[in-house]
Design a protein around this motif. Structure first.
Motif, PDB file in Angstrom:
ATOM      1  N   GLN A  68      -5.144 108.734 107.416  1.00 15.06           N
ATOM      2  CA  GLN A  68      -5.443 109.732 108.438  1.00 15.06           C
ATOM      3  C   GLN A  68      -6.668 109.298 109.258  1.00 15.06           C
ATOM      4  O   GLN A  68      -6.671 109.396 110.488  1.00 15.06           O
ATOM      5  N   VAL A  69      -7.712 108.801 108.586  1.00 14.82           N
ATOM      6  CA  VAL A  69      -8.907 108.314 109.283  1.00 14.82           C
ATOM      7  C   VAL A  69      -8.547 107.123 110.160  1.00 14.82           C
ATOM      8  O   VAL A  69      -8.925 107.059 111.333  1.00 14.82           O
ATOM      9  N   ARG A  70      -7.799 106.179 109.606  1.00 11.77           N
ATOM     10  CA  ARG A  70      -7.407 104.989 110.393  1.00 11.77           C
ATOM     11  C   ARG A  70      -6.607 105.385 111.629  1.00 11.77           C
ATOM     12  O   ARG A  70      -6.812 104.848 112.709  1.00 11.77           O
ATOM     13  N   GLY A  71      -5.694 106.341 111.470  1.00 16.02           N
ATOM     14  CA  GLY A  71      -4.883 106.793 112.601  1.00 16.02           C
ATOM     15  C   GLY A  71      -5.747 107.414 113.692  1.00 16.02           C
ATOM     16  O   GLY A  71      -5.566 107.114 114.881  1.00 16.02           O
ATOM     17  N   ALA A  72      -6.699 108.248 113.293  1.00 12.45           N
ATOM     18  CA  ALA A  72      -7.590 108.882 114.271  1.00 12.45           C
ATOM     19  C   ALA A  72      -8.436 107.828 114.980  1.00 12.45           C
ATOM     20  O   ALA A  72      -8.624 107.879 116.203  1.00 12.45           O
ATOM     21  N   MET A  73      -8.924 106.855 114.233  1.00  8.26           N
ATOM     22  CA  MET A  73      -9.748 105.806 114.836  1.00  8.26           C
ATOM     23  C   MET A  73      -8.905 104.899 115.748  1.00  8.26           C
ATOM     24  O   MET A  73      -9.399 104.435 116.772  1.00  8.26           O
ATOM     25  N   GLN A  74      -7.647 104.672 115.387  1.00  5.63           N
ATOM     26  CA  GLN A  74      -6.765 103.890 116.264  1.00  5.63           C
ATOM     27  C   GLN A  74      -6.519 104.632 117.570  1.00  5.63           C
ATOM     28  O   GLN A  74      -6.477 104.024 118.637  1.00  5.63           O
ATOM     29  N   GLN A  75      -6.326 105.946 117.481  1.00 10.42           N
ATOM     30  CA  GLN A  75      -6.152 106.743 118.696  1.00 10.42           C
ATOM     31  C   GLN A  75      -7.375 106.581 119.598  1.00 10.42           C
ATOM     32  O   GLN A  75      -7.237 106.361 120.795  1.00 10.42           O
ATOM     33  N   LEU A  76      -8.557 106.692 119.005  1.00 14.73           N
ATOM     34  CA  LEU A  76      -9.787 106.550 119.773  1.00 14.73           C
ATOM     35  C   LEU A  76      -9.886 105.147 120.364  1.00 14.73           C
ATOM     36  O   LEU A  76     -10.197 104.983 121.543  1.00 14.73           O
ATOM     37  N   GLY A  77      -9.591 104.145 119.550  1.00 15.98           N
ATOM     38  CA  GLY A  77      -9.664 102.762 120.007  1.00 15.98           C
ATOM     39  C   GLY A  77      -8.667 102.426 121.101  1.00 15.98           C
ATOM     40  O   GLY A  77      -8.864 101.477 121.862  1.00 15.98           O
ATOM     41  N   GLY A  78      -7.591 103.202 121.207  1.00 19.42           N
ATOM     42  CA  GLY A  78      -6.571 102.958 122.215  1.00 19.42           C
ATOM     43  C   GLY A  78      -6.939 103.482 123.596  1.00 19.42           C
ATOM     44  O   GLY A  78      -6.236 103.206 124.572  1.00 19.42           O
ATOM     45  N   LEU A  79      -8.031 104.213 123.680  1.00 22.29           N
ATOM     46  CA  LEU A  79      -8.457 104.754 124.978  1.00 22.29           C
ATOM     47  C   LEU A  79      -9.238 103.700 125.758  1.00 22.29           C
ATOM     48  O   LEU A  79      -9.897 102.843 125.154  1.00 22.29           O
ATOM     49  N   PRO A  80      -9.220 103.785 127.082  1.00 18.74           N
ATOM     50  CA  PRO A  80     -10.076 102.884 127.878  1.00 18.74           C
ATOM     51  C   PRO A  80     -11.546 103.104 127.500  1.00 18.74           C
ATOM     52  O   PRO A  80     -11.939 104.217 127.114  1.00 18.74           O
ATOM     53  N   GLU A  81     -12.343 102.053 127.615  1.00 19.44           N
ATOM     54  CA  GLU A  81     -13.738 102.069 127.157  1.00 19.44           C
ATOM     55  C   GLU A  81     -14.539 103.276 127.664  1.00 19.44           C
ATOM     56  O   GLU A  81     -15.204 103.949 126.878  1.00 19.44           O
ATOM     57  N   ASP A  82     -14.468 103.567 128.954  1.00 15.30           N
ATOM     58  CA  ASP A  82     -15.265 104.676 129.485  1.00 15.30           C
ATOM     59  C   ASP A  82     -14.815 106.014 128.909  1.00 15.30           C
ATOM     60  O   ASP A  82     -15.627 106.874 128.565  1.00 15.30           O
ATOM     61  N   ARG A  83     -13.513 106.187 128.750  1.00 20.67           N
ATOM     62  CA  ARG A  83     -12.991 107.436 128.179  1.00 20.67           C
ATOM     63  C   ARG A  83     -13.286 107.507 126.679  1.00 20.67           C
ATOM     64  O   ARG A  83     -13.559 108.572 126.134  1.00 20.67           O
ATOM     65  N   ARG A  84     -13.238 106.357 126.019  1.00 21.78           N
ATOM     66  CA  ARG A  84     -13.539 106.313 124.577  1.00 21.78           C
ATOM     67  C   ARG A  84     -14.967 106.810 124.333  1.00 21.78           C
ATOM     68  O   ARG A  84     -15.207 107.591 123.418  1.00 21.78           O
ATOM     69  N   ARG A  85     -15.904 106.349 125.163  1.00 23.10           N
ATOM     70  CA  ARG A  85     -17.292 106.796 125.013  1.00 23.10           C
ATOM     71  C   ARG A  85     -17.411 108.304 125.220  1.00 23.10           C
ATOM     72  O   ARG A  85     -18.109 108.987 124.481  1.00 23.10           O
ATOM     73  N   LEU A  86     -16.721 108.806 126.222  1.00 23.85           N
ATOM     74  CA  LEU A  86     -16.763 110.234 126.529  1.00 23.85           C
ATOM     75  C   LEU A  86     -16.166 111.059 125.381  1.00 23.85           C
ATOM     76  O   LEU A  86     -16.737 112.076 124.957  1.00 23.85           O
ATOM     77  N   VAL A  87     -15.028 110.608 124.852  1.00 18.81           N
ATOM     78  CA  VAL A  87     -14.381 111.311 123.735  1.00 18.81           C
ATOM     79  C   VAL A  87     -15.269 111.234 122.486  1.00 18.81           C
ATOM     80  O   VAL A  87     -15.429 112.232 121.768  1.00 18.81           O
ATOM     81  N   ALA A  88     -15.866 110.071 122.231  1.00 18.98           N
ATOM     82  CA  ALA A  88     -16.749 109.931 121.060  1.00 18.98           C
ATOM     83  C   ALA A  88     -17.953 110.860 121.180  1.00 18.98           C
ATOM     84  O   ALA A  88     -18.364 111.489 120.198  1.00 18.98           O
ATOM     85  N   ARG A  89     -18.511 110.982 122.376  1.00 18.73           N
ATOM     86  CA  ARG A  89     -19.652 111.881 122.585  1.00 18.73           C
ATOM     87  C   ARG A  89     -19.223 113.338 122.357  1.00 18.73           C
ATOM     88  O   ARG A  89     -19.929 114.116 121.711  1.00 18.73           O
ATOM     89  N   ALA A  90     -18.044 113.688 122.878  1.00 15.32           N
ATOM     90  CA  ALA A  90     -17.533 115.049 122.677  1.00 15.32           C
ATOM     91  C   ALA A  90     -17.306 115.316 121.190  1.00 15.32           C
ATOM     92  O   ALA A  90     -17.610 116.407 120.697  1.00 15.32           O
ATOM     93  N   PHE A  91     -16.798 114.324 120.476  1.00 13.79           N
ATOM     94  CA  PHE A  91     -16.588 114.466 119.032  1.00 13.79           C
ATOM     95  C   PHE A  91     -17.916 114.737 118.325  1.00 13.79           C
ATOM     96  O   PHE A  91     -18.020 115.644 117.499  1.00 13.79           O
ATOM     97  N   ARG A  92     -18.939 113.945 118.652  1.00 10.48           N
ATOM     98  CA  ARG A  92     -20.252 114.156 118.011  1.00 10.48           C
ATOM     99  C   ARG A  92     -20.776 115.563 118.304  1.00 10.48           C
ATOM    100  O   ARG A  92     -21.336 116.217 117.420  1.00 10.48           O
TER     101      ARG A  92
END
Length: 146
Positions: A68-92
């Protein structure tokens, strides 16, 4: 790694190669492990501690939790870099909000305007595995979940 951290890198490499089952691994996996050990030895003590803590946390999970953790991290990793940063910040930010309010925020007009359905799904997946992920705070060791 922890048991052999006081050894010089060459001896750590030998200790790794003498670990039970190491020689049974496919050669590319063995090489990846050697490379990872070299990489860890080239990190600052703080970086190395964070990586080792994260690895230990994953080892404590059940196989379904790990997947489940790997799947969530793969989803995050599949986003473009700028969006990944934005989603990671929202997650935090969201992980600091009490559980009952998270879904309301994810479904709010503001979030719908800021994040695509895919990005909101990624946030939901990350929040679902949040209790398994180490929380990193400045000047604080890792803790897990809330």
């Amino acid at each position: 790694m922890e048991r052999h951290s006081n050894l010089p890198p060459a001896e750590q490499q030998r200790a790794l190669e003498n670990e039970p089952g190491f020689r049974d691994l496919p050669p590319p996996t063995q090489q990846r492990m050697r490379d990872r050990l070299t990489q860890l030895n080239n990190m600052s003590p703080e970086q190395r501690r964070r990586i080792l803590d994260r690895t230990e946390a994953m080892e404590r999970l059940t196989p379904p939790q790990r997947q489940q953790v790997r799947g969530a991290m793969q989803q995050l990793g599949g986003l473009p870099e700028d969006r990944r940063r934005l989603v990671a910040r929202a997650f935090r930010d969201l992980r600091e909000i009490p559980q009952p309010q998270r879904q309301a925020i994810l479904n709010s007009d503001r979030f719908r305007g800021q994040f695509s359905d895919q990005e909101r799904n990624t946030l939901s997946s990350l929040l679902a595995v949040e209790p398994y992920l180490p929380v990193q705070r400045p000047n604080d060791g890792p803790s897990y979940g809330k």
